[in-house]
Design an enzyme around this catalytic site. Structure first.
Site, PDB file in Angstrom:
ATOM      1  CB  ILE A  25      54.880  32.039 -56.225  1.00 13.81           C
ATOM      2  CG1 ILE A  25      53.224  31.839 -56.706  1.00 13.81           C
ATOM      3  CG2 ILE A  25      55.065  32.005 -54.967  1.00 13.81           C
ATOM      4  CD1 ILE A  25      52.265  33.118 -56.224  1.00 13.81           C
ATOM      5  N   PRO A 196      64.209  14.617 -65.625  1.00 11.75           N
ATOM      6  CG  PRO A 196      61.744  14.417 -65.098  1.00 11.75           C
ATOM      7  CD  PRO A 196      63.104  14.235 -64.543  1.00 11.75           C
ATOM      8  CD  GLN A 198      70.177  14.350 -65.461  1.00  6.77           C
ATOM      9  OE1 GLN A 198      70.996  13.540 -66.462  1.00  6.77           O
ATOM     10  NE2 GLN A 198      69.967  13.647 -64.421  1.00  6.77           N
ATOM     11  N   GLY A 360      31.300  39.437 -63.147  1.00  8.05           N
ATOM     12  CA  GLY A 360      31.284  38.624 -64.260  1.00  8.05           C
ATOM     13  C   GLY A 360      30.682  39.231 -65.426  1.00  8.05           C
ATOM     14  CB  CYS A 387      32.100  44.451 -60.713  1.00  6.54           C
ATOM     15  SG  CYS A 387      32.154  45.423 -62.283  1.00  6.54           S
ATOM     16  CG  HIS A 513      36.957  45.266 -60.053  1.00  8.40           C
ATOM     17  ND1 HIS A 513      36.536  43.664 -60.312  1.00  8.40           N
ATOM     18  CD2 HIS A 513      36.300  45.622 -61.328  1.00  8.40           C
ATOM     19  CE1 HIS A 513      35.630  43.602 -61.125  1.00  8.40           C
ATOM     20  NE2 HIS A 513      35.568  44.700 -62.021  1.00  8.40           N
ATOM     21  CD  GLU A 515      38.261  42.540 -57.285  1.00  8.99           C
ATOM     22  OE1 GLU A 515      37.652  43.364 -56.668  1.00  8.99           O
ATOM     23  OE2 GLU A 515      37.776  42.146 -58.394  1.00  8.99           O
TER      24      GLU A 515
END
Ligand code: GLN
Length: 539
Positions: A25, A196, A198, A360, A387, A513, A515
């Site tokens: 992101i 952490p 560092q 799936g 699908c 698909h 999406e």
């Protein structure tokens, strides 16, 4: 004067301390800000695992497999890149260690290294460098952002960090390293802890890479004292310590990064023009709609991997995009297909104004999917099958409307007397599992009288695919006679890509698909129309 695209800049994004800090992101957000300033940007993900691609991975392992236009099965971060940037990625944007080794070993067998001992350094690192630079070489991009999967310190990511070290050494300020870390808040001490971070930077230094910018994931704001402390211990200036605070939506991250001046710091460090400022007007408009919807619509998603939202990432994001188009918030209920049966289906789907049945593979939970489709068909609740979801709708219709109670897909029941879904002809000889499905974008022609045509508002579309089975056209006349129409077909193969039920308010199954193609600035029309239908549904 040398144009910027002849001289691409390379930005590396690594992560330390913990996984899931949001490297994808942050990479996509930085890319968005640079793009909004008029720069051309692409993002690449290098994954240190040995699979050639994630196509053979169970979604529990690595979330959804994202399919690109050119048919590459890739990491789900590529989905974020496309959704943020609104530009297509390709196979070159996702490279795994498996693929790197595969090409080095092929070269060795061909004799390209004749006489040499083939080693991690320089052969594997050269191949990594080559894959990074390949994207910059075609002159299309001002910036190539390369995200390295995994966490610094993992044995398997070492060659990647070494490749970054070498590229930084060779290219100087044309390369820049951004390191993401976690700054945890210890509630007992009521303090943010920098240690952490560092340690993580120390580890990068051991490998010879000095991060130029630190992006610190945190649940509390970093004050100036903390920023100064991190800067002092990590050899960077305090303006290069960027806060990445937890937020309610990933889509707010580009604006948060803009506030933190991440893009500005990058451009200054790379000696690139810092004007004009990013034009994020449309993005801000999207966030406004996201934050203040007029209504809520309840939609169910039936699948077998629902414990892990990453398994259905692109569908979930597409629904968010579609919600903003319809001025509503999509309240998504994830429903495990294995738990649905005739007796409880009404209760499981109670209060839903729309249902999606997910893609799936395999038998598990299939009857629950079919049962839920029967329920929404009979109760006239908007239905969108994607699908495998479309294939289940075909099976359900065959069993309960066409009176073929043993109808099935040969994927689940190879001996069914009514194989309404059957393996594609070209798949019959395929032995290998990796990269052999019908993958990527194919054309589809829409029937002008159909709902699909009314939704897309065009006759010819291109959508992506990932399947081995298809609607068995032998049964098409029978389906059409009973109202289930093939409204989209692939022109040369006549393969049914979209099926719809004309007597139902909204009942669409797609072999394709959609999406994978919905983005923030271009929400997908099928999802938008489905959410619109759901928002109008009265229970
Ligand atoms: N298993 C089905 C097929 O291979 C559907 C695949 C999918 O849903 N992506 O055709």
């Amino acid at each position: 004067m040398e144009g910027p695209t002849q001289n691409p800049r390379y930005i590396f994004v690594t992560g330390g301390v913990a996984s899931s800090l949001g490297k994808g992101i942050i990479s996509a957000s930085l890319a968005k800000l640079l793009q909004a300033r008029g720069y051309t940007v692409t993002i690449q993900k290098l994954d240190p695992y040995i699979n050639i691609d994630p196509g053979t991975l169970n979604p529990y392992e690595h979330g959804e497999c994202f399919v690109t236009e050119d048919g590459a099965e890739t990491d789900l971060d590529l989905g974020h890149y496309e959704r943020f940037l609104n530009v297509h990625t390709s196979q070159a944007n996702n490279v795994t260690t498996g693929r790197i080794y595969q090409s080095v070993i092929e070269k060795e067998r061909r004799g390209d290294y004749l006489g040499e001992t083939v080693q991690v350094i320089p052969h594997i690192t050269d191949e990594i460098k080559h894959r990074i630079q390949l994207l910059g070489e075609n002159g299309a991009y001002d910036f190539v952002i390369t995200e390295i999967g995994g966490t610094v310190g993992d044995i398997e990511s070492l060659p990647y960090i070494e490749a970054i070290r070498q590229l930084k050494w060779e290219m100087g300020r044309r390369c820049l390293a951004i390191h993401l870390t976690l700054v945890p808040y210890l509630s007992a001490a009521r303090e943010l802890k920098t240690k952490p971070t560092q340690h993580s930077v120390k580890m990068m230094l051991e490998y010879g890479v000095q991060p130029d910018i630190l992006v610190c994931r945190t649940e509390k704001h970093l004050n100036q004292t903390i920023r100064n402390k991190i800067a002092l211990f990590c050899n960077i200036d305090a303006t290069s310590v960027i806060e990445s605070i937890d937020t309610s939506s990933i889509y707010k991250v580009p604006l948060l990064m803009q506030e933190e001046r991440l893009d500005m710091v990058v451009l200054k460090k790379m000696k690139m023009p810092t004007t004009p400022m990013p034009d994020m007007g449309q993005w801000e408009e999207f966030i406004r709609k996201l934050e203040s919807p007029a209504k809520t619509v309840n939609i169910g998603l039936v699948g077998k991997y629902v414990e892990l939202v990453d398994s259905y990432k692109s569908i979930i994001e597409s629904l968010i995009h579609a919600g903003t188009v319809n001025d509503c918030r999509v309240q998504l209920k994830l429903i495990h297909s294995e738990g649905i049966d005739q007796a409880n289906v009404g209760e499981k789907l109670e209060g839903l104004s729309g249902l999606i049945v997910a893609p799936g593979f395999g038998d598990r939970g299939i009857e629950g999917k079919i049962t839920s489709i029967r329920y929404v068909r009979e109760h006239r609740i908007p239905f969108f099958g994607i699908c495998l979801g479309m294939q289940c709708a075909i099976i359900e219709f065959a069993r309960n409307v066409l009176d073929l109670p043993l109808a099935h897909s040969t994927e689940m029941d190879p001996n069914t007397p009514h194989p309404v879904i059957d393996i594609m002809q070209e798949q019959k000889q395929t032995q290998l599992k990796g990269g052999t499905m019908r993958l990527g974008a194919y054309p589809c022609t829409l029937d002008k009288g159909s709902m699909a045509y009314a939704i897309y508002q065009k006759e010819h579309i291109f959508e992506r695919h990932r399947h081995r089975y298809e609607f068995n056209n032998k049964y098409l006349p029978l389906f059409e006679k009973h109202g289930m129409k093939a409204s989209g077909t692939n022109p040369p193969s006549a393969l049914v890509e979209i099926a719809e039920l004309s007597s139902h308010p909204w009942f669409v199954g797609v072999q394709l698909h959609p999406e994978y193609k919905s983005t923030v600035l271009a929400p997908h029309p099928l999802f938008s129309d489905f959410v619109n239908a759901a928002s109008k549904h009265t229970a």
